[in-house]
Design a protein around this motif. Structure first.
Motif, PDB file in Angstrom:
ATOM      1  N   TYR A   6      44.842  79.280  35.151  1.00 22.63           N
ATOM      2  CA  TYR A   6      44.432  79.160  33.908  1.00 22.63           C
ATOM      3  C   TYR A   6      45.415  78.192  32.989  1.00 22.63           C
ATOM      4  CZ  TYR A   6      43.054  80.700  29.144  1.00 22.63           C
ATOM      5  OH  TYR A   6      42.440  81.067  27.975  1.00 22.63           O
ATOM      6  N   HIS A  50      44.761  74.117  31.162  1.00 16.92           N
ATOM      7  CA  HIS A  50      44.838  74.120  29.863  1.00 16.92           C
ATOM      8  C   HIS A  50      46.079  73.254  29.485  1.00 16.92           C
ATOM      9  CE1 HIS A  50      42.049  76.736  27.773  1.00 16.92           C
ATOM     10  NE2 HIS A  50      42.069  77.674  28.471  1.00 16.92           N
ATOM     11  N   ASN A  95      46.595  71.652  26.025  1.00 15.80           N
ATOM     12  CA  ASN A  95      46.349  72.587  25.148  1.00 15.80           C
ATOM     13  C   ASN A  95      47.686  73.408  25.694  1.00 15.80           C
ATOM     14  OD1 ASN A  95      44.139  72.195  24.130  1.00 15.80           O
ATOM     15  ND2 ASN A  95      42.766  73.137  25.640  1.00 15.80           N
TER      16      ASN A  95
END
Length: 375
Positions: free
Chosen positions: A270, A274, A279
């Motif tokens: 995860y 990102h 991010n």
């Protein structure tokens, strides 16, 4: 852990309780349990010494972090309110009092007299449209028009009815920017319309505990009692040396707090996804010689925001006791609920030593103002 008791009731009493349970859709167990806790709460309140420095009430009390702060400042809590049953359980285990439930149904005039109102109130949206319409028509608006339907309104109506000398409200940092600042404007204007001199500051708990945790505190003093010539400063006294993560860690931790291979793999993937997208989302490994991210109520889900590295193992989440320490709760604070509930409770709580520092300042200023009035 719980124990059973068996009680005998006269038929007329049993029938009356049964009817009450039907009308209120609650069980016999809950009715009897609540009655016993209310009795114990009343007994505890009756034991209030006559020489306490001040009396305060604890609204939206959670598990009592703000209460501990004002207890340490020399006060006596004379009323508490918290709707969550698991938080009520923790509160009772530590203070011997069962907070009253749903504040929207509480008659403000029934609340005991007090010197300080303390509240960690939830942030709810305010309806600005109705206020704007009244303003356009040249009609006056007060806190009732602006805040009706929000839990902040309940604070206002209690302040209006009981007029404590001071109040201290706590909320998330983003309250100031919520709805482009309109929400905070409604809050401060409503408090000022009730004739309180209002002060506020965003404070970070990391000078008291090893956690970056910014919260806004709103302090007010009664103008009707003290006049408008009131000055207040957040002159804090941070802890030295500055606390670090390894200060709060337990020496031996159950393996159940270690992340499973599946969860650890998921969190890594995860975070990688990102990062690739530019991010900053992802898990956080806490520096043992530094401070952690902010503990949140969602910590029970995967613990991803604050993970502890382990040699030869996957990282682990904090234990509930470590979460308590991260918020500055004393080690004798009782945790009677499941890990899931404990994580939610500590994630929703306050940094106790920071609140205690501010509480001391509020009480000191209150005494100065009282002494000035008595001159």
């Amino acid at each position: 852990m719980s124990k059973q008791i068996h009680i005998r009731l006269d038929d007329v009493v049993y029938d009356a309780i049964t009817d009450y349970n039907k009308d209120n859709d609650i069980s016999m167990h809950d009715t009897v349990s609540n009655a016993i806790m209310q009795f114990l709460t009343q007994k505890n309140l009756e034991d209030t010494p006559s020489d306490v420095l001040f009396r305060f009430i604890d609204l939206f009390a959670g598990i009592g972090g703000m209460r501990i702060a004002f207890d340490r400042a020399g006060g006596k809590c004379v009323y508490s309110n918290e709707w969550n049953k698991y938080s009520q359980q923790t509160y009772f285990a530590n203070f011997g009092e069962q907070p009253e439930g749903d504040i929207t149904k509480v008659d403000e005039n029934s609340i005991p007299d007090h010197d300080v109102l303390v509240a960690g109130f939830p942030c709810q949206p305010f309806s600005i449209a109705g206020v704007a319409k009244k303003n356009s028509l040249g009609r006056a608006t007060g806190f009732e028009d602006k805040t009706q339907g929000t839990l902040f309104f309940d604070i206002c109506r209690i302040l209006k009815a009981k007029r404590p000398k001071a109040f201290m409200l706590e909320n998330v940092k983003n309250l100031k920017s919520h709805d482009k600042g309109r929400t905070f404007k409604v809050i401060t204007e409503s408090l000022e319309e009730l004739d309180y001199e209002v002060f506020h500051a965003v404070l970070d708990g990391q000078n008291y505990v090893p956690q970056h945790r910014e919260r806004i505190l709103i302090i007010g003093f009664d103008r009707k009692r003290y006049g408008k010539d009131i000055d207040f400063h957040f002159d804090l006294t941070p802890v030295k040396p500055k606390p670090i993560i390894k200060d709060i860690l337990e020496p031996k931790v159950d393996d159940k707090y270690t992340l499973s291979d599946k969860l650890w793999s998921y969190l890594q993937n995860y975070a990688a996804k990102h990062r690739a997208a530019g991010n900053g989302f992802g898990y956080g490994i806490a520096d043992p010689n530094g401070v952690s991210r902010t503990l949140s109520a969602r910590y029970y889900k995967d613990g991803s925001e604050i993970l502890i590295e382990q040699k030869g193992k996957n990282p682990r989440r904090l234990t509930p006791r470590e979460c308590a320490r991260l918020q500055g709760f004393p080690d004798d604070f009782v945790i009677p609920v499941s890990d899931t509930q404990a994580y939610k409770q500590f994630g929703n709580s306050v940094v106790v030593p920071l609140m205690a520092d501010v509480a001391q300042l509020v009480v000191k200023k209150m005494k100065e103002l009282d002494d000035r009035n008595n001159d």
